[in-house]
Design an enzyme around this catalytic site. Sequence first.
Site, PDB file in Angstrom:
ATOM      1  N   GLY A 209       0.866  -1.173   0.000  1.00  0.00           N
ATOM      2  CA  GLY A 209       0.000   0.000   0.000  1.00  0.00           C
ATOM      3  C   GLY A 209       0.901   1.220   0.000  1.00  0.00           C
ATOM      4  O   GLY A 209       1.887   1.285   0.750  1.00  0.00           O
TER       5      GLY A 209
ATOM      6  N   ARG B 102      10.400  -0.588  -4.729  1.00  0.00           N
ATOM      7  CA  ARG B 102       9.239  -0.679  -5.629  1.00  0.00           C
ATOM      8  C   ARG B 102       9.120   0.657  -6.355  1.00  0.00           C
ATOM      9  O   ARG B 102       9.268   1.709  -5.725  1.00  0.00           O
ATOM     10  CB  ARG B 102       7.940  -0.975  -4.843  1.00  0.00           C
ATOM     11  CG  ARG B 102       7.909  -2.368  -4.200  1.00  0.00           C
ATOM     12  CD  ARG B 102       6.522  -2.718  -3.660  1.00  0.00           C
ATOM     13  NE  ARG B 102       5.602  -3.110  -4.704  1.00  0.00           N
ATOM     14  CZ  ARG B 102       4.277  -3.263  -4.513  1.00  0.00           C
ATOM     15  NH1 ARG B 102       3.741  -3.028  -3.323  1.00  0.00           N
ATOM     16  NH2 ARG B 102       3.504  -3.649  -5.499  1.00  0.00           N
TER      17      ARG B 102
ATOM     18  N   GLN C  59      -5.383  -8.981  -2.647  1.00  0.00           N
ATOM     19  CA  GLN C  59      -5.421  -8.005  -1.543  1.00  0.00           C
ATOM     20  C   GLN C  59      -6.852  -7.723  -1.094  1.00  0.00           C
ATOM     21  O   GLN C  59      -7.092  -7.433   0.079  1.00  0.00           O
ATOM     22  CB  GLN C  59      -4.749  -6.690  -1.974  1.00  0.00           C
ATOM     23  CG  GLN C  59      -3.241  -6.734  -2.105  1.00  0.00           C
ATOM     24  CD  GLN C  59      -2.787  -7.087  -3.502  1.00  0.00           C
ATOM     25  OE1 GLN C  59      -3.497  -7.771  -4.251  1.00  0.00           O
ATOM     26  NE2 GLN C  59      -1.607  -6.642  -3.877  1.00  0.00           N
TER      27      GLN C  59
ATOM     28  N   ASN D  14      -2.948   2.943 -10.050  1.00  0.00           N
ATOM     29  CA  ASN D  14      -3.391   2.154  -8.892  1.00  0.00           C
ATOM     30  C   ASN D  14      -3.364   0.677  -9.293  1.00  0.00           C
ATOM     31  O   ASN D  14      -3.034   0.331 -10.431  1.00  0.00           O
ATOM     32  CB  ASN D  14      -4.795   2.593  -8.449  1.00  0.00           C
ATOM     33  CG  ASN D  14      -5.173   2.014  -7.094  1.00  0.00           C
ATOM     34  OD1 ASN D  14      -4.387   2.089  -6.140  1.00  0.00           O
ATOM     35  ND2 ASN D  14      -6.343   1.413  -6.988  1.00  0.00           N
ATOM     36  N   LYS D  15      -3.720  -0.171  -8.353  1.00  0.00           N
ATOM     37  CA  LYS D  15      -3.666  -1.629  -8.557  1.00  0.00           C
ATOM     38  C   LYS D  15      -4.255  -2.063  -9.897  1.00  0.00           C
ATOM     39  O   LYS D  15      -5.309  -1.561 -10.297  1.00  0.00           O
ATOM     40  CB  LYS D  15      -4.405  -2.303  -7.398  1.00  0.00           C
ATOM     41  CG  LYS D  15      -4.467  -3.807  -7.456  1.00  0.00           C
ATOM     42  CD  LYS D  15      -3.111  -4.479  -7.621  1.00  0.00           C
ATOM     43  CE  LYS D  15      -2.118  -4.072  -6.559  1.00  0.00           C
ATOM     44  NZ  LYS D  15      -0.716  -4.474  -6.890  1.00  0.00           N
TER      45      LYS D  15
ATOM     46  N   ASP E  32      -1.532   4.886  -6.151  1.00  0.00           N
ATOM     47  CA  ASP E  32      -0.088   4.759  -5.897  1.00  0.00           C
ATOM     48  C   ASP E  32       0.679   5.983  -6.366  1.00  0.00           C
ATOM     49  O   ASP E  32       1.743   6.306  -5.844  1.00  0.00           O
ATOM     50  CB  ASP E  32       0.456   3.497  -6.568  1.00  0.00           C
ATOM     51  CG  ASP E  32       0.001   2.285  -5.803  1.00  0.00           C
ATOM     52  OD1 ASP E  32      -1.134   1.819  -6.032  1.00  0.00           O
ATOM     53  OD2 ASP E  32       0.749   1.834  -4.917  1.00  0.00           O
TER      54      ASP E  32
HETATM   55  O1  MRU Z   1       0.787  -3.912  -4.697  1.00  0.00           O
HETATM   56  P1  MRU Z   1       0.102  -3.223  -3.546  1.00  0.00           P
HETATM   57  O2  MRU Z   1      -0.726  -4.133  -2.720  1.00  0.00           O
HETATM   58  O3  MRU Z   1       1.082  -2.421  -2.728  1.00  0.00           O
HETATM   59  O4  MRU Z   1      -0.890  -2.190  -4.249  1.00  0.00           O
HETATM   60  C1  MRU Z   1      -1.637  -1.329  -3.435  1.00  0.00           C
HETATM   61  C2  MRU Z   1      -2.587  -0.464  -4.184  1.00  0.00           C
HETATM   62  O5  MRU Z   1      -2.645  -0.460  -5.396  1.00  0.00           O
HETATM   63  C3  MRU Z   1      -3.403   0.486  -3.354  1.00  0.00           C
HETATM   64  O6  MRU Z   1      -4.650   0.700  -3.934  1.00  0.00           O
HETATM   65  C4  MRU Z   1      -2.669   1.835  -3.260  1.00  0.00           C
HETATM   66  O7  MRU Z   1      -1.345   1.631  -2.847  1.00  0.00           O
HETATM   67  C5  MRU Z   1      -3.338   2.773  -2.332  1.00  0.00           C
HETATM   68  S1  MRU Z   1      -3.220   2.249  -0.654  1.00  0.00           S
HETATM   69  C6  MRU Z   1      -3.897   3.446   0.327  1.00  0.00           C
END
Ligand code: MRU
Length: 349
Positions: free
Chosen positions: A57, A99, A205, A256-257, A246
């Site tokens: 996140g 990352r 997730q 975002n994801k 992100d």
């Molecule tokens: O790969 P992840 O689980 O780190 O991806 C997270 C996301 O895409 C979340 O939607 C984003 O980081 C916002 S978290 C408040």
Amino acid sequence: VASLSVLTAATPAVRFAADGTALQIIDQTCLPGALVELQLTTLAGMVEAIQSLRVRGAPAIGVAGAIGLAVLAVRAAVEQPATFDATITSAADVLRSARPTAVNLAWAVDRVLAAGVVGGAPPAVRAQVMQDEAESILQEDIAMCAQIGAFGATLLRGGMTVLTHCNAGALATAGIGTALAPVYTLKARGEVLRVYANETRPLLQGARLTAWELERAGIPVTLLTDGMVASVMRDGVIDAVLVGADRIAANGDVANKIGTYGVAVLARHHGIPFYVLAPTSTLDPSTADGASVPIEMRSPDEVRTVQRVATAPAGVAVYNPAFDVTPAALVSAIVTDRGVWYPPYHFTA
Ligand code: MRU
């Protein structure tokens, strides 16, 4: 890596260990089966935790990077004061690039590194300043989540049903989350929303984390596989979409994801508002638009397996970007800790 089981109700996703000498995180790869915390004291352990999504996140990895660098600085000041500068600079480089997509990580690591540049001061003093800066980043994240919750709540009311993708809740931040912050804020006022949570393949997730934290908070949650979104939207069940981010580019494009873009397209088709909720630490005015956001590509095995059980031929070709970009034109509003922004978006430094 020491691990300890935790049974308390209020366990933040990321924090300093009580004595300040370690980065303490919930190991999110163990959820929903077990709530386990890890204490990380080495650079290798911190990077592994970020890359394998033990802590994940955008805001949470920012806070983890900040605390991690501060922990390493405090130790370097004691153990190798002569090489303090080289140690913290190279640790920051490694943490920053663990990352690539979430801008919060580089932003937080750079803030802590910059705080340590105190002309003429001995390493121990500089390390203390870095520790204070990391603590500020942590506290600011908690406060930003609360503000996002308050602003986001103005767009919603009890009885509504919202859909979310991935996990942008408490587990993704140091506070009450971003996309889920208004859900928690309204719950505290006695207004209950139902949340439809997308499973979020490949790493689940939504299923493992969002469903877990909402159930634990007493919020009604319905789990969907990612392919069910169009159908529930057509059925008229969803009042609004709430997602995190992100990185948000200057023009309002949102990384975002993976899968978020598809949800946004479907929301537009069905006339459902699509809200992005993120702290100002996720805004990146130096990135002009979504095409310039670096998208992390992850291991093909994440798609060939579910929870390490093979679900596809071992050698099948795989496409596995961790994130996608939703164009600003599909975003009804962006909610930050400073307020609610409507298009056209133009974020400046
Ligand atoms: O790969 P992840 O689980 O780190 O991806 C997270 C996301 O895409 C979340 O939607 C984003 O980081 C916002 S978290 C408040």
